[in-house]
Scaffold this motif. Structure first.
Motif, short mmCIF file in Angstrom:
data_model
loop_
_atom_site.label_atom_id
_atom_site.label_comp_id
_atom_site.label_asym_id
_atom_site.label_seq_id
_atom_site.Cartn_x
_atom_site.Cartn_y
_atom_site.Cartn_z
N ASP A 127 0.83 -1.20 0.00
CA ASP A 127 0.00 0.00 0.00
C ASP A 127 0.87 1.25 0.00
N THR A 128 0.73 2.08 -1.02
CA THR A 128 1.55 3.28 -1.16
C THR A 128 1.31 4.27 -0.02
N ALA A 129 0.06 4.38 0.44
CA ALA A 129 -0.26 5.33 1.51
C ALA A 129 0.48 4.97 2.80
N VAL A 130 0.59 3.67 3.10
CA VAL A 130 1.31 3.23 4.30
C VAL A 130 2.80 3.55 4.16
N TYR A 131 3.32 3.29 2.97
CA TYR A 131 4.74 3.56 2.73
C TYR A 131 5.04 5.06 2.89
N GLU A 132 4.19 5.90 2.33
CA GLU A 132 4.41 7.34 2.42
C GLU A 132 4.25 7.83 3.86
N ALA A 133 3.27 7.27 4.59
CA ALA A 133 3.08 7.67 5.98
C ALA A 133 4.25 7.23 6.85
N PHE A 134 4.80 6.07 6.54
CA PHE A 134 5.98 5.59 7.27
C PHE A 134 7.15 6.54 7.07
N ASN A 135 7.40 6.92 5.81
CA ASN A 135 8.50 7.83 5.53
C ASN A 135 8.30 9.19 6.21
N ALA A 136 7.05 9.66 6.21
CA ALA A 136 6.76 10.94 6.85
C ALA A 136 7.00 10.85 8.35
N LEU A 137 6.62 9.74 8.96
CA LEU A 137 6.85 9.54 10.40
C LEU A 137 8.34 9.47 10.70
N ALA A 138 9.08 8.75 9.86
CA ALA A 138 10.53 8.66 10.06
C ALA A 138 11.20 10.02 9.96
N ALA A 139 10.77 10.82 8.97
CA ALA A 139 11.36 12.15 8.79
C ALA A 139 11.02 13.06 9.96
N ALA A 140 9.77 12.99 10.44
CA ALA A 140 9.37 13.83 11.57
C ALA A 140 10.11 13.45 12.83
N ALA A 141 10.27 12.15 13.07
CA ALA A 141 10.97 11.68 14.26
C ALA A 141 12.44 12.07 14.22
N GLU A 142 13.04 11.97 13.04
CA GLU A 142 14.45 12.35 12.91
C GLU A 142 14.64 13.85 13.16
N GLU A 143 13.73 14.66 12.63
CA GLU A 143 13.80 16.10 12.83
C GLU A 143 13.66 16.44 14.31
N TYR A 144 12.70 15.81 14.98
CA TYR A 144 12.50 16.06 16.41
C TYR A 144 13.72 15.64 17.22
N ASP A 145 14.27 14.48 16.89
CA ASP A 145 15.44 13.98 17.61
C ASP A 145 16.62 14.95 17.48
N GLU A 146 16.84 15.48 16.28
CA GLU A 146 17.94 16.40 16.06
C GLU A 146 17.74 17.71 16.82
N LEU A 147 16.52 18.26 16.77
CA LEU A 147 16.26 19.51 17.47
C LEU A 147 16.33 19.33 18.98
N LEU A 148 15.83 18.20 19.46
CA LEU A 148 15.88 17.91 20.89
C LEU A 148 17.32 17.85 21.38
N TYR A 149 18.16 17.22 20.58
CA TYR A 149 19.57 17.11 20.97
C TYR A 149 20.27 18.47 20.91
N ASP A 150 20.00 19.22 19.84
CA ASP A 150 20.64 20.52 19.68
C ASP A 150 20.24 21.49 20.80
N ARG A 151 18.99 21.42 21.21
CA ARG A 151 18.48 22.36 22.22
C ARG A 151 18.78 21.91 23.65
N TYR A 152 18.56 20.60 23.91
CA TYR A 152 18.63 20.13 25.29
C TYR A 152 19.71 19.06 25.54
#
Length: 230
Positions: free
Chosen positions: A38-63
Motif C-alpha cells: 500500500d503506497t499510503a502506508v509507505y508514504e506515511a511511514f517515511n513521513a513519520l521517520a522524517a518527523a521523528a528524525e527532525e524532532y530527535d535532532e532539534l531535541l539534541y541541539d536544544r537540550y
C-alpha cells in the motif's frame, strides 16, 4: 554549537507536535491498508521517520537529549515497484567507492600506461601522471574499463569501499544523448527491478565464527529484489 544556531524551545515543541500528527497519519494509513504494498502506508511511514528524525535532532541541539526510540533505517529496503510489468529497456546505475591508499603505486601504473601509449606530450594529463593524483586517475580510468579496475584495484593502489548496482526498468530506451548532462538525476527507486549492495558493514552483523580464510575481512554481498519473482 553557538546559542544563535540553537533551535528555540518553540521549534522543538513544534517538532514534537509534528511527530504526534505523523503517528496519527501512519496509524490511519495502516488501518485503511489495501495490501502489502500500500503506497499510503509507505508514504506515511517515511513521513513519520522524517518527523521523528527532525524532532530527535532539534531535541539534541536544544537540550542535549535524545529520544528512547529509533525509526528503522532503509537497510536496503525499497519502495513498492511502480515500473512497467514488461519493461522494454533497462538502465544499470553503478556506484563504487575507492580509497587511494598507495599513491606511488597509482602513479607508477599511470606512468606505465603513458609510456606504453608512447605519450610525448609534455603538457597533457599523461605527462603529469607522476605528480598529480587527478591526472593519474584520469589516465587509468581512461585506459581501463571500470570492471577491470574493480578486479585489479590493488594493483592501482586503491582500496574498495561500498558499492551498489541498481537495475531499473523503463518503457523504452532514451534518445541518444538525452541524459548525458545529468545521468543520475532521474533515478527512480520505484523502478528498481533489483539492486545488489556490497559493504563490509554486512559482515559486521554476521557471526564472528564465519571468518574469511585470509583474515582480510571479506566484503558482503546483499541482493535486494522487488516485484513478483524478482
Amino acid at each position: 554549537m553557538s546559542d544563535a544556531a540553537q533551535p528555540t524551545a518553540a521549534e522543538v515543541r513544534a517538532a514534537a507536535e509534528a511527530v504526534k500528527a505523523a503517528l496519527d497519519r501512519h496509524l490511519a494509513a495502516v488501518e485503511r491498508r489495501t495490501g502489502d504494498d500500500d503506497t499510503a502506508v509507505y508514504e506515511a511511514f517515511n513521513a513519520l521517520a522524517a518527523a521523528a528524525e527532525e524532532y530527535d535532532e532539534l531535541l539534541y541541539d536544544r537540550y542535549d537529549e535524545v529520544t528512547p526510540f529509533e525509526i528503522p533505517g532503509a537497510d536496503g529496503a525499497l519502495p513498492p515497484y511502480a515500473g512497467p510489468d514488461e519493461p522494454h529497456a533497462l538502465s544499470l546505475l553503478i556506484r563504487r567507492d575507492y580509497a587511494v591508499v598507495e599513491p606511488q603505486r597509482l602513479f607508477a601504473q599511470a606512468r606505465r600506461v603513458a609510456e606504453l601509449d608512447g605519450a610525448e606530450d609534455t603538457t597533457g594529463a599523461a605527462a603529469k601522471a607522476d605528480a598529480s593524483p587527478l591526472a593519474a586517475l584520469g589516465v587509468l580510468f581512461g585506459e581501463y574499463e571500470p570492471d577491470e579496475i574493480a578486479s585489479r584495484h590493488k594493483e592501482f593502489g586503491l582500496e574498495e569501499g561500498d558499492s551498489t548496482l541498481w537495475v531499473t526498468a523503463a518503457e523504452e530506451l532514451p534518445e541518444p544523448g538525452e541524459w548525458l548532462n545529468a545521468p543520475f538525476e532521474h533515478a527512480d527507486p520505484e523502478r528498481i527491478v533489483c539492486r545488489f549492495d556490497v559493504s563490509s558493514v554486512f559482515d559486521e552483523n554476521e557471526d564472528e565464527g564465519d571468518e574469511d580464510d585470509d583474515g582480510a575481512g571479506a566484503v558482503g554481498d546483499r541482493p535486494v529484489t522487488v516485484g513478483d519473482g524478482s
